[in-house]
Write an enzyme that holds these catalytic residues in place. Sequence first.
Site, PDB file in Angstrom:
ATOM      1  N   ASP A 180       0.781  -1.259   0.000  1.00 35.56           N
ATOM      2  CA  ASP A 180       0.000   0.000   0.000  1.00 35.56           C
ATOM      3  C   ASP A 180       0.803   1.295   0.000  1.00 35.56           C
ATOM      4  O   ASP A 180       0.233   2.366  -0.191  1.00 35.56           O
ATOM      5  CB  ASP A 180      -0.943   0.095   1.214  1.00 35.56           C
TER       6      ASP A 180
ATOM      7  N   ASP B 158      -7.905  -8.303   9.395  1.00 29.53           N
ATOM      8  CA  ASP B 158      -7.461  -7.055   8.745  1.00 29.53           C
ATOM      9  C   ASP B 158      -7.562  -5.860   9.673  1.00 29.53           C
ATOM     10  O   ASP B 158      -7.005  -4.795   9.384  1.00 29.53           O
ATOM     11  CB  ASP B 158      -8.338  -6.764   7.528  1.00 29.53           C
TER      12      ASP B 158
HETATM   13  C1  BGC Z   1      -1.293  -6.494   9.932  1.00 36.02           C
HETATM   14  C2  BGC Z   1      -0.009  -7.176  10.297  1.00 36.02           C
HETATM   15  C3  BGC Z   1      -0.109  -8.640   9.972  1.00 36.02           C
HETATM   16  C4  BGC Z   1      -0.532  -8.833   8.535  1.00 36.02           C
HETATM   17  C5  BGC Z   1      -0.741 -10.273   8.169  1.00 36.02           C
HETATM   18  C6  BGC Z   1      -1.659  -6.770   8.505  1.00 36.02           C
HETATM   19  O1  BGC Z   1      -2.912  -6.248   8.229  1.00 36.02           O
HETATM   20  O2  BGC Z   1      -1.180  -5.138  10.164  1.00 36.02           O
HETATM   21  O3  BGC Z   1       0.228  -7.001  11.656  1.00 36.02           O
HETATM   22  O4  BGC Z   1       1.133  -9.263  10.194  1.00 36.02           O
HETATM   23  O5  BGC Z   1      -1.727  -8.150   8.280  1.00 36.02           O
HETATM   24  O6  BGC Z   1      -1.833 -10.814   8.822  1.00 36.02           O
END
Ligand code: BGC
Length: 621
Positions: free
Chosen positions: A339, A559
């Site tokens: 992003d 998420d």
């Molecule tokens: C989170 C991370 C996480 C990743 C995979 C992201 O949205 O902020 O902390 O490791 O997703 O699940």
Amino acid sequence: MRSTPRPGAVSSTVRRGLVAAAVLALGSTAAVATATSASAAVSCKVNYTASEWQGGMSANLTIQNLGDALSNWTLTFTFPNSSQKVSQGWSANWSQSGSNVTATALDWNKSLSTGGSTSIGFNGSWSGSNPAPTDFKINGVSCNGTPQSPSPSPSASPSKSPSPSPSASPSASPSASPSASPSASPSPSPSPSTSPPPPGTHVDNPYDGATGYVNPDWSASAKSEPGGSRVANISTAVWLDRIAAISSGSAGNNSMGLRDHLDEAVKQDAANGSAPLTIQVVIYDLPNRDCSALASNGELKIAQNGLARYKSEYIDVIAGIMADPKYSNLRIVTVIEPDSLPNLITNVNAFQACQEAQSSGAYVQGVQYALNKLHAISNVYTYVDAAHHAWLGWDSNFQPMVNLFYQVASGTTAGVKSIDGFIVNTANFSATVEPYFNINTTVNGQSVRQSKWVDWNWYVDEQSFAVGLRNALVAKGFPNTIGMLIDTSRNGWGGAARPTKASTSTDVNTFVNESRVDRRIHAGNWCNQSGAGMGERPKANPAAGLDAYVWIKPPGESDGSSTAINNDEGKGFDRMCDPTYTGNNLNGNNMSGALPNAPVSGHWFSAQFQQLMQNAYPPLS
Ligand code: BGC
């Protein structure tokens, strides 16, 4: 993460206005140099490229220092047409008086060594015509690209007429329409390799002929779920989402540090016969991370020395570990900063944290730093995040994104070669392929582009977007060897709600809504989407131009939390993760479509994992 779709920053009216506008690049111009200040002999070259559309433009300038080292610089030039205006610039302080434009260096890019270069740019407007400026000057001295020979005399009169840039960036610039895309032929068509090249060789496609690393942390979470053993041996990525994640025993789901994972990968590799092993690591800790959303805000802040810490406490440490010779037979794929660069294209105006990420140069420099360090390790592969079709698939976003990728890569030590490829749909839910319609489908004489769902986008799914983007990147100057990845971990959209054929409706909105397999309420929804299923299993060479389908977002990891939850990870509460939220202009003021009772991002979300298995497509056996 997984911020918005952000067709976002552009209102739908504006997008509509752009439909017919071709994006075209102006020829690049180079300019001059010769004269001195008291101490330094200035010699420079400026390369100018612009994408334009009716009334608007996005320009990138690369300043190359061919003379003595500069401790500071000011660039000036004149727009040939009085209607041309800079509206907003980056990586310099921009001002304009009449047709005269001035860009002064920022702290981080003011010193330019001999041979060094820096890239800056602006968005602007014009009417009538939009010719490229040619009279570039650095510190008052014209730039013509002539390499500096002994100190020229101060009176040397700078050449007025620019010579066309010899190489610079190719000016072929695609329209975002897939059908009108340039015909850069995709890299070699799928061919399973016969005998693997010697271990550790940097190959074109690190997934080709390789097996994927199974992350024991994720696998254990999956196995703890009823039915989870059906997927627990699928390769998913390791996310280094904070400095502490590099070492063992960090918080959250992950008990293993980077060395633990690489040691384990060596074991899996040894147990696996002659096939090489590919392990995927997500680099995700830029300062001001997730600048247009809250759910994945991180630990580092630009205003608190975040960029320096990112370099020394995060990237340097990761690169140091990956470079350990005991890992040299592994194929280490890095997914770079989901992003981040897309946020610089669409979200600077509306989000202060993105504005700061841009004006400070922190995202660009952070990504460049990561590329320099990681590309230097021959068995490490770099894939830069390129958002998804419902973020970048409009003209207003597409070519500026291509330009920024090119600018970022050009500013690294190895230039465009520092990037092996790009990844789309990381942690998102867009379908890989919409089987029942494509961008050229018409319904009763109306293009599906006119439907509310497609909303004038040039793409309806991730695979067409990935290929279109790849073509544009190659046309811009990336090597034809770049390959694309699609994160298919949660974009399956199977289950009872999945259409099984094209709709027979003659109303374009009804047709699209009944035909699309992506069952989201709006393509801008990104958090814990209700109804989603696991997608295509990881697979090398799934289509021309694609290196692989991959599972980067580990299914079952949230998420973002559906209500505010205190945490020590810097994560915020984003209403797009709240199922009661009625939306904003970025998702057409629709409901968020998020599942309830979600934990903080990255944490295990059992109910989501169960639904993802249930709605998997292809279904799980
Ligand atoms: C989170 C991370 C996480 C990743 C995979 C992201 O949205 O902020 O902390 O490791 O997703 O699940």
